[in-house]
Structure formats: structure tokens, C-alpha cells
Design an enzyme around this catalytic site. Structure first.
Site, PDB file in Angstrom:
ATOM      1  CB  SER A 125      -0.922   0.048   1.171  1.00 37.92           C
ATOM      2  OG  SER A 125      -1.561   1.420   1.407  1.00 37.92           O
TER       3      SER A 125
ATOM      4  CG  HIS B  30      -4.234  -1.658  -1.206  1.00 39.08           C
ATOM      5  ND1 HIS B  30      -5.305  -2.625  -1.485  1.00 39.08           N
ATOM      6  CD2 HIS B  30      -4.584  -1.072  -0.236  1.00 39.08           C
ATOM      7  CE1 HIS B  30      -6.161  -2.221  -0.868  1.00 39.08           C
ATOM      8  NE2 HIS B  30      -6.048  -1.088   0.099  1.00 39.08           N
TER       9      HIS B  30
ATOM     10  CG  ASP C  23      -4.973   2.144   1.391  1.00 35.50           C
ATOM     11  OD1 ASP C  23      -6.168   1.373   1.355  1.00 35.50           O
ATOM     12  OD2 ASP C  23      -3.937   1.850   1.666  1.00 35.50           O
TER      13      ASP C  23
ATOM     14  CG  MET D   4      -8.342   6.984   3.095  1.00 33.63           C
ATOM     15  SD  MET D   4      -7.161   7.376   4.605  1.00 33.63           S
ATOM     16  CE  MET D   4      -6.629   5.410   4.726  1.00 33.63           C
TER      17      MET D   4
ATOM     18  CG  HIS E 290      -9.484   0.094   0.180  1.00 38.32           C
ATOM     19  ND1 HIS E 290      -8.750  -0.162   1.162  1.00 38.32           N
ATOM     20  CD2 HIS E 290     -10.726   0.034   0.424  1.00 38.32           C
ATOM     21  CE1 HIS E 290      -9.547  -0.292   2.445  1.00 38.32           C
ATOM     22  NE2 HIS E 290     -10.813  -0.278   1.950  1.00 38.32           N
TER      23      HIS E 290
ATOM     24  CG  MET F 237     -11.149   2.982   3.020  1.00 39.96           C
ATOM     25  SD  MET F 237      -9.668   2.967   3.951  1.00 39.96           S
ATOM     26  CE  MET F 237      -8.299   3.108   2.387  1.00 39.96           C
TER      27      MET F 237
ATOM     28  CG  MET G 173     -11.376  -2.969   5.992  1.00 37.30           C
ATOM     29  SD  MET G 173      -9.817  -2.504   5.048  1.00 37.30           S
ATOM     30  CE  MET G 173      -8.872  -1.868   6.020  1.00 37.30           C
TER      31      MET G 173
ATOM     32  CG  ASP H  39      -6.275  -2.963   3.637  1.00 35.59           C
ATOM     33  OD1 ASP H  39      -4.931  -2.529   4.044  1.00 35.59           O
ATOM     34  OD2 ASP H  39      -6.930  -2.142   2.851  1.00 35.59           O
TER      35      ASP H  39
HETATM   36  C1  DX5 Z   1      -6.141   1.389   6.181  1.00 34.87           C
HETATM   37  C2  DX5 Z   1      -5.718   1.073   4.712  1.00 34.87           C
HETATM   38  C3  DX5 Z   1      -4.486  -0.073   4.409  1.00 34.87           C
HETATM   39  C4  DX5 Z   1      -3.368   0.567   5.013  1.00 34.87           C
HETATM   40  C5  DX5 Z   1      -2.590  -0.967   5.566  1.00 34.87           C
HETATM   41  O1  DX5 Z   1      -7.176   2.207   6.115  1.00 34.87           O
HETATM   42  O2  DX5 Z   1      -6.950   0.649   3.988  1.00 34.87           O
HETATM   43  O3  DX5 Z   1      -4.384  -0.342   3.143  1.00 34.87           O
HETATM   44  O4  DX5 Z   1      -2.640   1.292   3.984  1.00 34.87           O
HETATM   45  O5  DX5 Z   1      -1.396  -0.327   6.210  1.00 34.87           O
HETATM   46  P1  DX5 Z   1      -0.741  -1.128   7.317  1.00 34.87           P
HETATM   47  O6  DX5 Z   1      -0.180  -2.727   6.404  1.00 34.87           O
HETATM   48  O7  DX5 Z   1       0.491  -0.427   7.756  1.00 34.87           O
HETATM   49  O8  DX5 Z   1      -1.649  -1.729   8.308  1.00 34.87           O
HETATM   50 ZN    ZN Z   2      -6.552  -0.336   1.936  1.00 35.72          ZN
END
Ligand code: DX5
Ligand code: ZN
Length: 232
Positions: free
Chosen positions: A20, A45, A47, A49, A78, A80, A149, A187
Site C-alpha cells: 500500500s 494497493h 488507499d 480516503m 480501495h 474508503m 479489513m 488489509d
Molecule cells: C487502512 C488502509 C490500509 C493501510 C494498511 O485504512 O486501507 O490499506 O494502508 O496499512 P498497514 O499495512 O500499515 O496496516
Molecule cells: Zn486499503
């Protein structure tokens, strides 16, 4: 746009590792992605947000666009975000390989999945730690990926929740019953110690942020996670 491979076309014992970029050094993102690719990462990956669905902000379509063409790694995006409908088109245009929506987000989830599939992308559904695995059932006939998650979404570097293996194995059962090839991606809090737990419970794809990009030797970090998934 790089295609995400279909689960049915992938060797059974080869766990996907998807670093990620949330944990990457943003000043040298390209260099870090190159190292991840050379170190054997399978997907990237990404993320996304929005500050509403989760209390944090991250990237937008411009980042996905810049990465598309720079690397041959698929971009596993992903979302969010509270209203995924607003972001699907921009991320498709930017070159996302797959879009994963949260089942807890707003909108007609089935319609959104159909819209993504119509554009030729893979589509995933994600569930937060407190969401019941059976809530996925209405979408299993359509989706290519389920993202479990294993932390409360929003931030990298959190600890893998003890409740996650049960959540993963329940989802594995749902996938088995469906008879379809669906990725089961996990994840949050994945590192060389928790990777084996996730795989034993039924994961076939692992996201790792801090355990890859938070380490000084990215190649070695991926190798350690890979090794942990092979010790079964
Ligand atoms: C959290 C994200 C993850 C995050 C994982 O909300 O969706 O993808 O980057 O990070 P680590 O591997 O550091 O927990
Ligand atoms: Zn993620």
C-alpha cells in the site's frame, strides 16, 4: 490500464502481495514503486480516503494517473469514501485496474458494481471489522474480490485485530459456497508475523503498507512476507 488477473487464472499457492503506497515516502514515490516491483510485489494497493468515510485524506485520481504507465503493476484501488458514485468515473479514467467499494458506504451498491464491471474493470467489496460477513452475500454473484479489513480503516501502521481470522474464514466459506473465483484480500496490520495467520484463515491476497514501505529495505521486506506465506 493494467488488468487485475482473475482469481481463476492464478496458481492456487501463490499469495498475492499488494504493497500500500499509503506508507510510501511521497517525495520519492516513483522510486519506491520501482523497488516494490523489483522486489516481487504483485499489485499496488491504492488507499483513497475522503475525510468522511474515514477520518483521513490520502490520494486522488491524479496519483493513479501518474502511476499508470509508470509501472506494470495493477492498481488495486480501495475506495474508503462516503459516496463512491462520485469517484468511480474519475478513477476509471485515471487507469485503475480494480475498484473496491465499502459495503458500508452510501448508494446502490449493486448498481455501482455493475457500472464498474461494464467498463471492463475488476470490482471488489470491502467490509469493516464489525460488519457481518453474510452482508456480502447479495453481491457474491458479481464481484471479483472481497477485501476484509483487519484494522478499522483510516490509517496505516495499526495492529492486526484478533477477530480477523474468524472474519476471513467466514468469508472463505461464502466464496467456497458460491463456487466462483473471487480474490480474498486482507488489509491492515499485515507483516511477517500476521501474514501466515491471514493465509491460514483463507486469504489469497495480502495488503501491506508499513511492513513494506515503512522499511528501509523494501525488497527484503516483501521477501520476508512472501516467505511467511509459504510456511504452511
Ligand atoms: C487502512 C488502509 C490500509 C493501510 C494498511 O485504512 O486501507 O490499506 O494502508 O496499512 P498497514 O499495512 O500499515 O496496516
Ligand atoms: Zn486499503
Amino acid at each position: 490500464m493494467i488488468k487485475l488477473p482473475a482469481r481463476a487464472d492464478w496458481p492456487k499457492d501463490n499469495t498475492i502481495i499488494a504493497p500500500s503506497i499509503l506508507s510510501a515516502n511521497q517525495l520519492i514515490l516513483g522510486e519506491q514503486i520501482k523497488q516494490a516491483q523489483q522486489g516481487g510485489a504483485d499489485w499496488l494497493h491504492i488507499d483513497i480516503m475522503d475525510g468522511h468515510f474515514v477520518p483521513n485524506l490520502s490520494f486522488g485520481p491524479a496519483t493513479v494517473k501518474a502511476i499508470d504507465g509508470f509501472t506494470t503493476l495493477a492498481q488495486d484501488v480501495h475506495l474508503m469514501v462516503e459516496k463512491p458514485a462520485d469517484f468511480i468515473e474519475p478513477f476509471i479514467k485515471a487507469g485503475a485496474s480494480s475498484l473496491t467499494l465499502h459495503i458500508e458506504s452510501k448508494g446502490d451498491i449493486r448498481k455501482l458494481i455493475e457500472g464498474i464491471k461494464d467498463k471492463g474493470l475488476s470490482c471488489g467489496i470491502s467490509i469493516k471489522p464489525d460488519t457481518k460477513p453474510c452482508d456480502i452475500a447479495p453481491y457474491v454473484d458479481l464481484i471479483d474480490l472481497i477485501l476484509v479489513m483487519s484494522v478499522y480503516p483510516g490509517f496505516g501502521g495499526q495492529a492486526f485485530l484478533a477477530s480477523s481470522p474468524k472474519q476471513i474464514s467466514d468469508i472463505r466459506e461464502i466464496i467456497k459456497t458460491s463456487g466462483r473465483g473471487i480474490w480474498l484480500e486482507v488489509d491492515g496490520g499485515i507483516n511477517k508475523d500476521t501474514a501466515a495467520k491471514a493465509v491460514e484463515a483463507g486469504a489469497d491476497a495480502l495488503v501491506a503498507g508499513n511492513a513494506v514501505f515503512g522499511q528501509s529495505d523494501i525488497k527484503q521486506a516483501i521477501a520476508q512476507i512472501r516467505q511467511a506465506t509459504e510456511l504452511k
